[in-house]
Motif scaffolding. Structure first.
Motif, mmCIF file in Angstrom:
data_model
loop_
_atom_site.group_PDB
_atom_site.id
_atom_site.type_symbol
_atom_site.label_atom_id
_atom_site.label_comp_id
_atom_site.label_asym_id
_atom_site.label_seq_id
_atom_site.Cartn_x
_atom_site.Cartn_y
_atom_site.Cartn_z
ATOM 1 N N TYR A 14 -3.536 2.348 8.334
ATOM 2 C CA TYR A 14 -5.178 1.457 9.076
ATOM 3 C C TYR A 14 -5.088 1.974 9.935
ATOM 4 C CZ TYR A 14 -3.235 -2.069 5.160
ATOM 5 O OH TYR A 14 -3.101 -2.782 3.520
ATOM 6 N N ASN A 15 -6.189 0.916 10.469
ATOM 7 C CA ASN A 15 -7.137 1.724 11.495
ATOM 8 C C ASN A 15 -7.098 0.210 12.731
ATOM 9 O OD1 ASN A 15 -7.833 4.327 10.872
ATOM 10 N ND2 ASN A 15 -9.315 3.098 9.815
ATOM 11 N N LYS A 16 -6.879 -1.002 12.001
ATOM 12 C CA LYS A 16 -6.934 -2.029 12.876
ATOM 13 C C LYS A 16 -5.337 -1.987 12.380
ATOM 14 C CE LYS A 16 -10.194 -5.092 11.641
ATOM 15 N NZ LYS A 16 -10.555 -5.820 11.650
ATOM 16 N N ILE A 17 -4.650 -2.183 13.826
ATOM 17 C CA ILE A 17 -2.929 -2.600 14.151
ATOM 18 C C ILE A 17 -3.209 -3.418 14.934
ATOM 19 C CG2 ILE A 17 -0.835 -1.790 14.088
ATOM 20 C CD1 ILE A 17 -1.675 0.314 13.182
ATOM 21 N N LYS A 47 -7.126 4.028 16.310
ATOM 22 C CA LYS A 47 -7.018 2.870 16.091
ATOM 23 C C LYS A 47 -6.838 2.738 16.913
ATOM 24 C CE LYS A 47 -3.704 4.871 13.146
ATOM 25 N NZ LYS A 47 -3.588 4.602 11.456
ATOM 26 N N LYS A 48 -7.357 0.650 16.622
ATOM 27 C CA LYS A 48 -7.564 0.177 17.264
ATOM 28 C C LYS A 48 -6.366 -1.069 16.901
ATOM 29 C CE LYS A 48 -9.909 -4.341 18.386
ATOM 30 N NZ LYS A 48 -11.143 -5.326 17.797
ATOM 31 N N VAL A 49 -5.426 -0.644 18.329
ATOM 32 C CA VAL A 49 -4.641 -1.760 18.428
ATOM 33 C C VAL A 49 -4.142 -2.768 19.417
ATOM 34 C CG1 VAL A 49 -1.690 -0.870 18.999
ATOM 35 C CG2 VAL A 49 -3.078 0.217 17.828
ATOM 36 N N PHE A 73 -8.185 -9.933 12.558
ATOM 37 C CA PHE A 73 -6.889 -9.571 11.846
ATOM 38 C C PHE A 73 -7.869 -8.799 10.321
ATOM 39 C CE2 PHE A 73 -5.356 -12.528 14.008
ATOM 40 C CZ PHE A 73 -3.721 -12.507 13.994
ATOM 41 N N GLU A 74 -9.103 -9.267 10.203
ATOM 42 C CA GLU A 74 -9.321 -8.578 8.761
ATOM 43 C C GLU A 74 -9.471 -7.592 8.517
ATOM 44 O OE1 GLU A 74 -13.666 -10.256 9.148
ATOM 45 O OE2 GLU A 74 -13.323 -11.597 9.061
ATOM 46 N N GLY A 75 -8.459 -7.413 7.010
ATOM 47 C CA GLY A 75 -8.493 -5.558 7.196
ATOM 48 C C GLY A 75 -6.784 -4.934 7.867
ATOM 49 N N SER A 76 -6.430 -5.860 8.879
ATOM 50 C CA SER A 76 -5.570 -5.096 10.022
ATOM 51 C C SER A 76 -4.378 -5.274 8.831
ATOM 52 C CB SER A 76 -5.657 -5.738 11.068
ATOM 53 O OG SER A 76 -5.471 -7.163 10.831
ATOM 54 N N LEU A 77 -3.293 -3.730 10.145
ATOM 55 C CA LEU A 77 -1.791 -4.220 9.749
ATOM 56 C C LEU A 77 -1.238 -5.612 10.556
ATOM 57 C CD1 LEU A 77 0.599 -2.861 8.482
ATOM 58 C CD2 LEU A 77 0.351 -1.096 10.340
ATOM 59 N N VAL A 78 -0.488 -5.936 10.352
ATOM 60 C CA VAL A 78 -0.089 -7.212 11.000
ATOM 61 C C VAL A 78 1.585 -6.688 10.727
ATOM 62 C CG1 VAL A 78 0.658 -9.155 11.743
ATOM 63 C CG2 VAL A 78 -1.786 -8.237 10.706
ATOM 64 N N ILE A 79 2.310 -6.412 12.302
ATOM 65 C CA ILE A 79 3.001 -6.018 12.110
ATOM 66 C C ILE A 79 3.960 -7.018 13.196
ATOM 67 C CG2 ILE A 79 5.063 -4.408 13.324
ATOM 68 C CD1 ILE A 79 3.173 -2.049 12.722
ATOM 69 N N VAL A 80 5.020 -7.867 13.044
ATOM 70 C CA VAL A 80 6.371 -9.457 13.669
ATOM 71 C C VAL A 80 7.307 -8.541 14.037
ATOM 72 C CG1 VAL A 80 6.812 -10.764 14.059
ATOM 73 C CG2 VAL A 80 4.830 -10.871 12.973
ATOM 74 N N THR A 81 7.438 -8.029 15.883
ATOM 75 C CA THR A 81 8.369 -7.894 15.772
ATOM 76 C C THR A 81 9.490 -9.242 16.338
ATOM 77 O OG1 THR A 81 8.248 -7.221 18.003
ATOM 78 C CG2 THR A 81 7.727 -5.438 16.536
ATOM 79 N N ASP A 82 10.705 -9.254 16.569
ATOM 80 C CA ASP A 82 12.051 -9.506 16.599
ATOM 81 C C ASP A 82 11.618 -11.217 16.589
ATOM 82 O OD1 ASP A 82 13.826 -9.197 18.778
ATOM 83 O OD2 ASP A 82 12.653 -10.459 20.160
ATOM 84 N N THR A 83 11.570 -11.515 15.473
ATOM 85 C CA THR A 83 11.314 -13.223 14.919
ATOM 86 C C THR A 83 12.016 -13.329 13.386
ATOM 87 O OG1 THR A 83 9.053 -12.647 16.228
ATOM 88 C CG2 THR A 83 9.057 -14.553 14.754
ATOM 89 N N ALA A 84 12.963 -14.032 13.657
ATOM 90 C CA ALA A 84 13.762 -13.562 12.271
ATOM 91 C C ALA A 84 12.303 -14.543 10.944
ATOM 92 C CB ALA A 84 15.137 -14.696 13.150
ATOM 93 N N ASN A 85 11.685 -15.703 11.295
ATOM 94 C CA ASN A 85 11.288 -16.623 10.400
ATOM 95 C C ASN A 85 9.810 -16.534 10.626
ATOM 96 O OD1 ASN A 85 11.437 -18.288 12.237
ATOM 97 N ND2 ASN A 85 13.523 -18.973 11.773
ATOM 98 N N THR A 86 8.934 -17.365 9.958
ATOM 99 C CA THR A 86 7.742 -17.435 10.125
ATOM 100 C C THR A 86 7.037 -18.287 10.956
ATOM 101 O OG1 THR A 86 7.417 -19.049 8.127
ATOM 102 C CG2 THR A 86 7.257 -15.863 7.877
ATOM 103 N N GLU A 87 8.039 -19.569 10.906
ATOM 104 C CA GLU A 87 7.745 -20.526 12.337
ATOM 105 C C GLU A 87 7.295 -20.211 13.174
ATOM 106 O OE1 GLU A 87 9.622 -20.918 9.436
ATOM 107 O OE2 GLU A 87 9.399 -21.935 7.970
ATOM 108 N N ARG A 88 8.411 -19.365 13.582
ATOM 109 C CA ARG A 88 7.860 -18.932 15.268
ATOM 110 C C ARG A 88 7.208 -17.447 15.708
ATOM 111 N NH1 ARG A 88 13.430 -17.949 18.878
ATOM 112 N NH2 ARG A 88 11.497 -18.610 19.963
ATOM 113 N N GLY A 97 -3.935 -11.143 7.860
ATOM 114 C CA GLY A 97 -4.648 -9.422 7.301
ATOM 115 C C GLY A 97 -4.437 -9.054 6.086
ATOM 116 N N ASP A 98 -4.462 -7.900 6.023
ATOM 117 C CA ASP A 98 -4.320 -7.367 4.645
ATOM 118 C C ASP A 98 -2.984 -6.504 4.167
ATOM 119 O OD1 ASP A 98 -5.958 -6.026 2.644
ATOM 120 O OD2 ASP A 98 -4.205 -3.985 3.008
ATOM 121 N N PHE A 99 -1.659 -6.190 5.321
ATOM 122 C CA PHE A 99 -0.815 -5.716 4.869
ATOM 123 C C PHE A 99 -0.272 -6.502 6.317
ATOM 124 C CE2 PHE A 99 2.944 -3.083 4.062
ATOM 125 C CZ PHE A 99 2.754 -2.839 2.808
#
Length: 318
Positions: A14-17, A47-49, A73-88, A97-99
Motif C-alpha cells: 500500500y502507498n497510503k498507510i 509512501k504517505k504515512v 482512508f480511501e484505498g489505504s492500509l489501516v494499522i491499529v496498534t495497542d488496542t484490544a477491541n474496536t470500541e476503543r 480503508g482498503d485493509f
C-alpha cells in the motif's frame, strides 16, 4: 493469526498507510503508533504515512497527531496498534480503508482486522513493533524509531518494574540505548507531575479505603477534580499511586466523568482482575485493566467483588 512477513508484505503493497491506536492514549499506544509510522516512512519515503487520533495534552512531548481526512482512508492500509477491541480505536473511520491490521499485546477477545498479530507475552505493543522491525529486511531500527519504542516499553512496564518485563524486553531496551536515545530525558518526562497532580496524590491517600484483604478503592469525583484545577486526563494519571502502599495489593480507582459515570482503573500485584473488568464493560491485562461504572453503587459493587477475588487468591496460597 498472521506472521510478521505477511504484515510486512501488506505494508509494502500500500502507498497510503494510516496508523491508529486506542482512545485516552498512554506512552505505549503513542510509542508503538509513532515508532511504526516512522519506521515505515524511513524505509519507504514515497509512501504517505499518517498517524491519527486525538492529541493527549500530557503526552505532547512524545507525539502529536496528523490531520487525517476522509479521503486519506480511501484505498489505504489501516494499522491499529495497542488496542484490544474496536470500541476503543480512536477514530471511527478505522474500517474505511482498503485493509485493516491489528497489532496488540492485550488478550485477543476481539479478533478484528484482515490480518492480526497478538502476543500477550510481550511487555508492550512497542516491544512487538521492535520485533516486527527486527524480522524485516526493509524496516530498520533507527535512533528516532527507538526513541518512541523505548518510551512505549518504559510506560507499559512501569520503568521495568512490572512482571511482564522479560529478558527479551531488557535486551531490546539495551539495543535502543546503544543507539544513543535520550533515555534519561524520557524517564524524566515519565516521572514529572504537576503541582495539582501532586496534591491529588495526597488527597488520594486520604480518600483511599483499604480492606483487611489488601484490596482498596479510591473515588476521584468531579468536585475534587475542579477544586484542584485538574483535567480528567491528569486525574487518570495517578492510577499507580495506591500500589506504593505496603498495605495495598489490588486496587480500584474511580474517576468521575463529565456525565456522572465513572472510569474504573483496576490494578493488581497478584490476583487476576481482568475478568472483573469484563463484567463491567471493560477488559485488559490480568493485572492492569479498565472498566466503567454507572454510579457509586456500581463502584462499591466492584470493590466488594475485588475483595472476594483477593481473598480467594490468598486462600489458595497463590
Amino acid at each position: 493469526m498472521n506472521n510478521f512477513s505477511e504484515i510486512i508484505d501488506s505494508i509494502k503493497k500500500y502507498n497510503k498507510i494510516i496508523v491508529l491506536r486506542h482512545t485516552d492514549p498512554d506512552p505505549d499506544a503513542l510509542g508503538s503508533q509513532k515508532g511504526l509510522a516512522n519506521a515505515i516512512t524511513e524505509a519507504f519515503p514515497d509512501k504517505k504515512v499518517l498517524i491519527g487520533g486525538n492529541d493527549s495534552q500530557g503526552l505532547k512531548w512524545l507525539s502529536t497527531m496528523d490531520d487525517v481526512k476522509d479521503s486519506d482512508f480511501e484505498g489505504s492500509l489501516v494499522i491499529v496498534t495497542d488496542t484490544a477491541n474496536t470500541e476503543r480505536i480512536d477514530d471511527d473511520r478505522y474500517n474505511s480503508g482498503d485493509f485493516l491490521i491489528k497489532i496488540d499485546h492485550h488478550p485477543n477477545d476481539d479478533a478484528y482486522g484482515d490480518q492480526l498479530f497478538v502476543n500477550t507475552d510481550a511487555s508492550s505493543s512497542s516491544e512487538i513493533i521492535a520485533d516486527l522491525i527486527e524480522s524485516s529486511d526493509e524496516l530498520k531500527l533507527s535512533k528516532t524509531v527507538a526513541y518512541y519504542l523505548y518510551a512505549g516499553i518504559v510506560g507499559d512496564t512501569g520503568r521495568f518494574l512490572y512482571p511482564a518485563t522479560t529478558q527479551h524486553t531488557m535486551n531490546i531496551a539495551g539495543e535502543f540505548i546503544a543507539l544513543g536515545i535520550d533515555s534519561a530525558g524520557i524517564n524524566q518526562h515519565m516521572n514529572e507531575i504537576t503541582l495539582p497532580q501532586a496534591k491529588l496524590q495526597g488527597a488520594l491517600f486520604d480518600r483511599l479505603k483499604i480492606d483487611e484483604s489488601g484490596a482498596a478503592v479510591a473515588v476521584i469525583d468531579t468536585d475534587l477534580i475542579n477544586k484542584l484545577g485538574l483535567t480528567r486526563e491528569q486525574a487518570n494519571s495517578v492510577v499507580s499511586t495506591p500500589g506504593r502502599l505496603k498495605e495495598v495489593h489490588s486496587w480500584l480507582e474511580a474517576v468521575e466523568k463529565e456525565d456522572g459515570t465513572f472510569r474504573m482503573h483496576l490494578r493488581s500485584q497478584g490476583p487476576t482482575i481482568n475478568g472483573l473488568a469484563k463484567e463491567h464493560n471493560g477488559g485488559g491485562h490480568p493485572l492492569a485493566s479498565g472498566a466503567d461504572a454507572k454510579d457509586l453503587a456500581e463502584v462499591e459493587q466492584m470493590f466488594q467483588e475485588l475483595i472476594e477475588i483477593v481473598n480467594n487468591y490468598y486462600k489458595k496460597g497463590e
